[in-house]
Structure formats: C-alpha cells, structure tokens
Design a protein around this motif. Structure first.
Motif, PDB file in Angstrom:
ATOM      1  N   VAL A  48      43.872   1.831  86.404  1.00  0.00           N
ATOM      2  CA  VAL A  48      42.582   1.828  85.729  1.00  0.00           C
ATOM      3  C   VAL A  48      41.748   2.906  86.411  1.00  0.00           C
ATOM      4  CG1 VAL A  48      40.503   0.518  85.231  1.00  0.00           C
ATOM      5  CG2 VAL A  48      42.727  -0.566  85.049  1.00  0.00           C
ATOM      6  N   VAL A  77      43.870   6.185  82.787  1.00  0.00           N
ATOM      7  CA  VAL A  77      44.310   4.899  82.234  1.00  0.00           C
ATOM      8  C   VAL A  77      45.205   5.077  81.006  1.00  0.00           C
ATOM      9  CG1 VAL A  77      42.220   4.618  80.829  1.00  0.00           C
ATOM     10  CG2 VAL A  77      43.488   2.592  81.535  1.00  0.00           C
ATOM     11  N   LEU A  78      45.021   6.204  80.312  1.00  0.00           N
ATOM     12  CA  LEU A  78      45.820   6.431  79.103  1.00  0.00           C
ATOM     13  C   LEU A  78      47.053   7.296  79.358  1.00  0.00           C
ATOM     14  CD1 LEU A  78      42.985   6.925  76.457  1.00  0.00           C
ATOM     15  CD2 LEU A  78      44.555   4.983  76.663  1.00  0.00           C
ATOM     16  N   LYS A 115      55.150   0.765  74.787  1.00  0.00           N
ATOM     17  CA  LYS A 115      53.995   0.715  75.675  1.00  0.00           C
ATOM     18  C   LYS A 115      53.521  -0.735  75.744  1.00  0.00           C
ATOM     19  CE  LYS A 115      54.184   5.219  75.198  1.00  0.00           C
ATOM     20  NZ  LYS A 115      54.380   6.295  76.128  1.00  0.00           N
ATOM     21  N   VAL A 116      53.324  -1.215  76.948  1.00  0.00           N
ATOM     22  CA  VAL A 116      52.768  -2.555  77.147  1.00  0.00           C
ATOM     23  C   VAL A 116      51.349  -2.387  77.666  1.00  0.00           C
ATOM     24  CG1 VAL A 116      52.887  -4.626  78.577  1.00  0.00           C
ATOM     25  CG2 VAL A 116      54.965  -3.718  77.540  1.00  0.00           C
ATOM     26  N   ALA A 117      50.363  -2.743  76.843  1.00  0.00           N
ATOM     27  CA  ALA A 117      48.975  -2.504  77.239  1.00  0.00           C
ATOM     28  C   ALA A 117      48.034  -3.358  76.405  1.00  0.00           C
ATOM     29  CB  ALA A 117      48.625  -1.034  77.067  1.00  0.00           C
ATOM     30  N   SER A 118      46.824  -3.503  76.893  1.00  0.00           N
ATOM     31  CA  SER A 118      45.805  -4.235  76.134  1.00  0.00           C
ATOM     32  C   SER A 118      44.591  -3.365  75.817  1.00  0.00           C
ATOM     33  CB  SER A 118      45.341  -5.467  76.927  1.00  0.00           C
ATOM     34  OG  SER A 118      44.766  -5.070  78.158  1.00  0.00           O
ATOM     35  N   LEU A 119      44.549  -2.168  76.403  1.00  0.00           N
ATOM     36  CA  LEU A 119      43.391  -1.290  76.215  1.00  0.00           C
ATOM     37  C   LEU A 119      43.339  -0.762  74.777  1.00  0.00           C
ATOM     38  CD1 LEU A 119      41.045   0.246  77.770  1.00  0.00           C
ATOM     39  CD2 LEU A 119      42.644   2.147  77.930  1.00  0.00           C
ATOM     40  N   TYR A 143      49.972   6.658  79.726  1.00  0.00           N
ATOM     41  CA  TYR A 143      51.155   6.270  78.933  1.00  0.00           C
ATOM     42  C   TYR A 143      51.118   6.830  77.517  1.00  0.00           C
ATOM     43  CZ  TYR A 143      47.887   2.461  77.812  1.00  0.00           C
ATOM     44  OH  TYR A 143      46.767   1.743  77.464  1.00  0.00           O
ATOM     45  N   TYR A 149      45.164 -10.258  81.261  1.00  0.00           N
ATOM     46  CA  TYR A 149      45.955  -9.067  80.896  1.00  0.00           C
ATOM     47  C   TYR A 149      47.263  -9.463  80.214  1.00  0.00           C
ATOM     48  CZ  TYR A 149      43.008  -5.581  83.180  1.00  0.00           C
ATOM     49  OH  TYR A 149      41.978  -4.740  83.508  1.00  0.00           O
ATOM     50  N   GLU A 187      50.509  -0.746  81.190  1.00  0.00           N
ATOM     51  CA  GLU A 187      49.169  -0.866  81.765  1.00  0.00           C
ATOM     52  C   GLU A 187      49.214  -1.819  82.966  1.00  0.00           C
ATOM     53  OE1 GLU A 187      45.639  -1.658  78.970  1.00  0.00           O
ATOM     54  OE2 GLU A 187      46.127  -3.647  79.723  1.00  0.00           O
ATOM     55  N   TYR A 235      53.746 -10.064  85.578  1.00  0.00           N
ATOM     56  CA  TYR A 235      53.399  -9.188  84.448  1.00  0.00           C
ATOM     57  C   TYR A 235      54.443  -8.085  84.291  1.00  0.00           C
ATOM     58  CZ  TYR A 235      50.378  -5.778  81.911  1.00  0.00           C
ATOM     59  OH  TYR A 235      49.858  -4.865  81.038  1.00  0.00           O
TER      60      TYR A 235
END
Ligand SMILES: Cc1ncc(C[n+]2csc(CCOP(=O)(O)OP(=O)(O)O)c2C)c(N)n1
Ligand code: SF4
Ligand SMILES: [Mg+2]
Lengths: 350, 251
Positions: free
Chosen positions: B57, B61-62, A206-210, B64, A92, B73, A65
């Motif tokens: 997490v 978590v935020l 930004k690399v994220a899934s949230l 960034y 993810y 993440e 990842y």
C-alpha cells in the motif's frame, strides 16, 4: 473408523482440519487455544503440510491470505485479543473473496481480560470487526464432536462461497475432553481458477480489493458480495430446536451456554415445566426463521449468554413480540448456572 | 552495426512482463523505472509464467496492473506475510514483495524482519523515497534529518522522532538473508546496477537459495517539491551519504 475416541476440543478441531484437507496452518500462541498450534505443529509435517508459527496474529492472518490466494485450504486459530488483531486481514479477505477457516476460542475481555471461556466476541464475529461492508460465516459448536464436524463443514463452506468461515468456540469447549467419532472427508472438490498459480497459458490473475476508478466500481464489488451474502442467508442457516414444539418457556443459547441450558430444560421437564431450547449452530447467518417457529408458543424467551448481552439483539430482531425476550448472562469467564436458569423460568409463573 | 533506413533492426522492445499501458506515476518518479527493471529481469530469466507480484500500500499499490503476470494485493505493511503464504503453498512460484519505506520500515517492520529472519525464499524490492508518497508527503521512517515534509514542517528532528532507519544495515544483522544490496536509480549507471541486483535477487529465488533484499534509493519529485533532475541530484547529494550504496551480503 466409527469408534469413539477421547480428545480435547482444540485437538479434535485440529484433526478435523487435517481430515478436511487443510495442509497449511499459520498462528501465534495465545491461551486457551494453544493446543491447536501444538497439535498442528506435530500433525501437519506428518501429512506433508506446513505449520508456521507467525510473529503475530497480524502476520498469521496475512499468511493465511497469501496461502489462500495461492489456492490452498488454510486455517489459523487464536483467542479473542488475537482475533482483534486479525480484523484488518479478515476485511481484506472478504474484499478479495478468499476462502479460509479462522478459529476463535473465546476468552474473557475486554482488553487482556482473562483466559477463561467467554462469549464476548459475538458482536465482533457477526457484525464484522474490520472495515467495510462485509460478512463472514460463523459456526458455533457446542461439543467436541461438533468442534470436529463443523470444522470439516467450514472448509467446504469457505471454498463454496469464497468466504472466511469463523469457528466460534470458547475456552471451555477448547479445553474439555469428550468422546467423539472423527468425521470423514466429504470428498467435495472445488475448482479455483482464480488462484495465483502462475500465468501459464492463461491471463494473469489478480487478487485484490482495491477499486479506485469508476470502471472497476467498488459498488459493483459490494453488490456481488451482497448477492453472495443473501444466498448464504437463504441456504446456510443452521440451528437445533430441542423440545420446543410445546414449550411455554424457550431458552436461546449457543456453544457452552447451550449445554447448560439443555441441562436446565431436562430438569425443568422432569418437574413438569414445559421448557425448550433453541440453539444456534450458525450465528451468521442468524437462523431467524427457525427461531420464529420455535418461539411461536412461548410465553417467555430467555436468552442465555456468557456475556452481558450480545446475541439477544438478534433474538429480539427475529421473534414476534420481542417484549417476551429476557436475558441472563455471566461474563468475565464465569458460567451461567443451571439452578439460576431454573429459578428464573419458575419465577415467570403462569 | 549496419543500419539501413528502410530495413530497421529491432533492438529493443517492451518486456513481455510489462503491460503496455500508461502508468499513473508522476514525471521523474522512481517507481516506474524499477517496475520496468523488474519486468525486464522477469523476462530475461524466463519466469513470467511463475511470477507473482505482491503489491504494497503506497503509490505502487497498482503495480499488479502493470505486471503481465499474477498479482496480489496486501494490506499496508503485510506484503512479506502474504508473500510467505503464497510461497509456502507453491514453492515453485517466483514471489516478489514490492514495498515502500512506510510500508516496510514503519507499519510493516515486524513482518519485514521476520520474513527475512526465516529466510523465506522470496525477493523483496524496497523503494526508499524518504517520504510517504501516496498520502501526500508525510514523514517516513527514512525521511532525512531536517527534511521538511507535511508532518515535519520544521524539518525532521532526530531528537524528537529518531534518526532515519537504514533498512539494509538492519537486516544485515540477521543470519538467513542471502543477498542484501542498496542501489539507486538517480542516474543511468546506477540504474543498471539496480537491475543487476534485482536479477541476482530473483536468481537466488529460482535457485532456492533464500531471502534477497534490494533497497532502491528512489525519487518523489512531487512530494519533495522538486523537478525530476533536482530530485535525482538530491538522492545523490543528500541520501547517498547517509544510505551508502553497495552490496552488504552476497552469499
Ligand atoms: C492501515 C493503513 N494505514 C494507513 C494507510 C494510508 N496509507 C496509504 S499509503 C501510505 C504510506 C505509503 O508510503 P510508502 O510506503 O513510503 O510508499 P510510497 O507511496 O512512498 O511509495 C499510508 C500511510 C492505509 N492505506 N492503511
Ligand atoms: S507522489 Fe512521489 S512516489 Fe508517488 S507517484 Fe508521485 S513521484 Fe512517485
Ligand atoms: Mg515512500
């Protein structure tokens, strides 16, 4: 370089990854895929790449990842129990839309099972073992040549669609030695403006899934992913139809079991029985349209798997008159037998 | 220093590495303080354009969203593995894994120990607030003996669930880490020490020296059921005696 060389399936896959430009490999030992990490640990340093034995499959998939987020072509490999541990990471990876290649050289299960080849992870691969609404591309090689060819293809597909591509082999295919011609690099280049390379002269990536708040709607991401999956379904179905045009009896299989089916088809044809084989090359997307065509005239459709019946669900969903679909499978590391396939086909009579 | 009423001197500004926005943290929470320290250090060392924050997490978590540089993440506990992947691909980037105590010492213990043991050239900032903040105040591996949490309603009983784990001491058994320090943000003096430690950790990375681990004893007034000042006092009076502050290693 068109000369044939002799290689094990697992090693051919490793060399093909290097040909495809993969310079990063993270993995954890498990039989029957141990030749892959052994091969990569020897070859990658020679190519200026990085091989790292992770402390677990969990760590390995998360290293993948990170490496993918940094913009690299990266691969991990494992076998069934290890692939189970990677499911969280794969979810993810799907959410963050990261490209990577994941190899599953399946063995018998459930649980620790055994170390012989199996096809028991079809559901996990095609339905997704991780949480959430996602898909991954699944390629199913049947020969050592295809182990290599599909690996090269896998890296291009991964980059093109920013998706995890699973190579779904089995213990027999990983261990078998066969002659092959090593594939050539495709030369395709993919820009990765989203990669985490440092916010120099650009906005931070930004690399994220949230997606917690309405402004960054999760459903929006789900719909974007869905568009992508639809596009892949339309463009990337792959299969082989062998002697299917006039076939009264159609065998459907993939990977190692398809080789046994091919032999049965050849022997049945010698006896004047019109048998044919439809072989998956992609398990997701499932080549439903091609199967519908190949099965149009068949009186009976025999699905053959090294499991007690997983792919058969997709077969039934794809063909007209699914009551024609029958099943023969062996599990726990056992192989379907040519004679048994022939016996069943003959028993269908006319 | 001369000060004229209409000719103000600019003596302080928000760090460029910090996004100018209101955070979601509760009043008195340590996360926001540590974010700012990190951003200041990133600016002072001039590495904003190479920096990547790996988020945990947990309540942070935020992170960034608050850092004005690249961010990534990670799933719960896997930040060290994600950081390893990022750093191995681009050894020039400055990779910071920011993790809570549940993240680093419960679900992610394996990844934390092995990244440290490999001596990955990354910097870990470990926020020990003795609780699972994000999920509503359950027991963390660092929860104090007798501490009441959502899942230890009778207080943490070490004979049942073990004693709180000391992260610095644990990692200090390994050969490869180059820097291990425990600090706190419960008062101004210690906050400055925390900044110094973070700076050292990032500097080590810039110089390619290897793995640095900075544990910060932090506050969670919300889930501790305290006012901000009470929470700060609780760190000093209850946590520090069990988690001694100071440097464990500086190679
Ligand atoms: C696999 C998984 N398990 C559980 C959770 C739920 N969860 C989110 S944050 C968290 C605890 C975080 O605590 P800590 O690491 O101490 O961070 P803090 O919020 O205190 O800063 C948990 C259990 C999750 N997101 N993923
Ligand atoms: S719950 Fe605790 S850790 Fe989370 S933001 Fe609030 S004070 Fe901070
Ligand atoms: Mg915590």
């Amino acid at each position: 370089m068109n000369e044939k060389i002799l290689m094990k399936g697992n090693e051919a896959l490793g060399e093909a990854a290097i040909i495809a430009g993969c310079r990063f490999y993270f993995g954890y030992p498990i039989t029957p895929q141990n030749e892959v990490p052994a091969y990569m640990s020897r070859r990658l340093p020679q190519e200026g790449g990085t091989f790292l034995q992770a402390e677990s499959e969990l760590a390995a998939i998360n290293m993948v990842y990170g490496a993918s987020a940094a913009g690299a072509r990266v691969m991990t490999s494992s076998s069934s129990p290890g692939i189970s541990l990677k499911q969280e990471g794969l979810s993810y990876i799907a959410g963050a839309e990261l490209p990577c290649v994941v190899v599953n050289i399946m063995r018998g299960g459930p649980g620790l099972g055994n170390i012989a080849g199996s096809q028991g992870d079809y559901f996990q691969s095609t339905r997704g073992g991780g949480n959430g609404d996602y898909r991954q591309l699944v390629l199913t090689p049947a020969t050592v040549q295809e182990m290599a060819d599909l690996t090269v293809l896998a890296f291009d597909l991964a980059d093109e669609y920013r998706i995890a591509v699973l190579i779904l082999g089995d213990g027999y295919l990983g261990q078998i030695s066969e002659a092959l011609v090593l594939p050539k690099p495709t030369g395709k280049v993919f820009e990765k403006p989203w990669a985490l390379t440092g916010a120099k002269g650009r906005k931070p990536n930004k690399v994220a899934s949230l997606r917690l708040v309405p402004e960054t709607s999760l459903e929006e991401l789900n719909l974007v992913l869905d568009e992508k999956y639809k596009k892949i379904s339309a463009k990337e179905c792959r299969s082989e139809s062998y002697l299917t045009e006039d076939a009264d009896y159609l065998l459907v299989a993939y990977g190692t079991s398809s080789r046994i089916c091919r032999e049965a088809v050849n022997e049945l044809r010698e006896e004047g029985i019109k048998a044919g084989l439809f072989r998956l090359i992609t398990a997701w997307p499932f080549p439903a349209e091609a199967l519908r065509i190949a099965s149009a005239k068949a009186k009976k459709i025999l699905t053959v798997e090294m499991s007690l019946g997983q792919m058969i669900e997709d077969v039934k969903l794809s063909v007209k008159d699914p009551e024609r679909v029958d099943f023969y499978g062996r599990s726990g590391g056992m192989l379907p037998e040519t004679d048994e396939i022939k016996r069943r086909i003959k028993a269908y009579g006319n | 220093m001369e000060t004229k009423t209409k000719d103000f001197k600019y003596v302080y500004d928000k760090p460029e590495a910090l996004v100018d926005k209101v955070t979601h943290y509760c009043p008195g929470c340590g996360h926001g303080i540590v974010h700012k320290l990190l951003a200041e250090v990133i600016d002072e060392l001039g590495v904003r354009e190479k920096a990547i924050i790996v988020a945990p997490v947990g309540c942070s978590v935020l992170i960034y969203d608050y850092m004005n540089f690249d961010g990534c993440e990670a799933s719960h506990g896997r930040a060290p593995a994600v950081a390893t992947g990022l750093k191995r691909v681009n050894p020039d980037s400055i990779v910071v894994a920011y993790q809570g105590d549940g993240d680093l010492l419960a679900i992610g213990t394996g990844e934390a120990i092995h990244a440290a043991n490999r001596g990955e050239n990354i910097t870990t900032i470990f926020i020990n607030n003795a609780i699972y903040g994000m999920t509503g105040g359950q027991m963390a591996p660092t929860t104090m003996e007798k501490q009441i949490t959502a899942t230890t309603p009778y207080g943490r009983d070490p004979m049942d669930v073990g004693f709180p784990i000391r992260g610095c001491e644990l990692l200090n058994t390994l050969e490869r880490p180059v820097f291990i320090e425990r600090c706190s943000i419960y008062d101004f003096k210690n906050t400055l020490k925390t900044k110094k430690a973070i700076k050292k950790g990032i500097k080590n990375q810039i110089e390619g020296r290897g793995y640095s681990f900075i544990e910060v004893l932090s506050t969670c007034p919300t889930n501790w059921g305290m006012k901000p000042q009470e929470a700060a006092n609780w760190v000093k009076d209850t946590m520090v005696p069990y988690y001694p502050l100071g440097n464990f290693r500086d190679n």
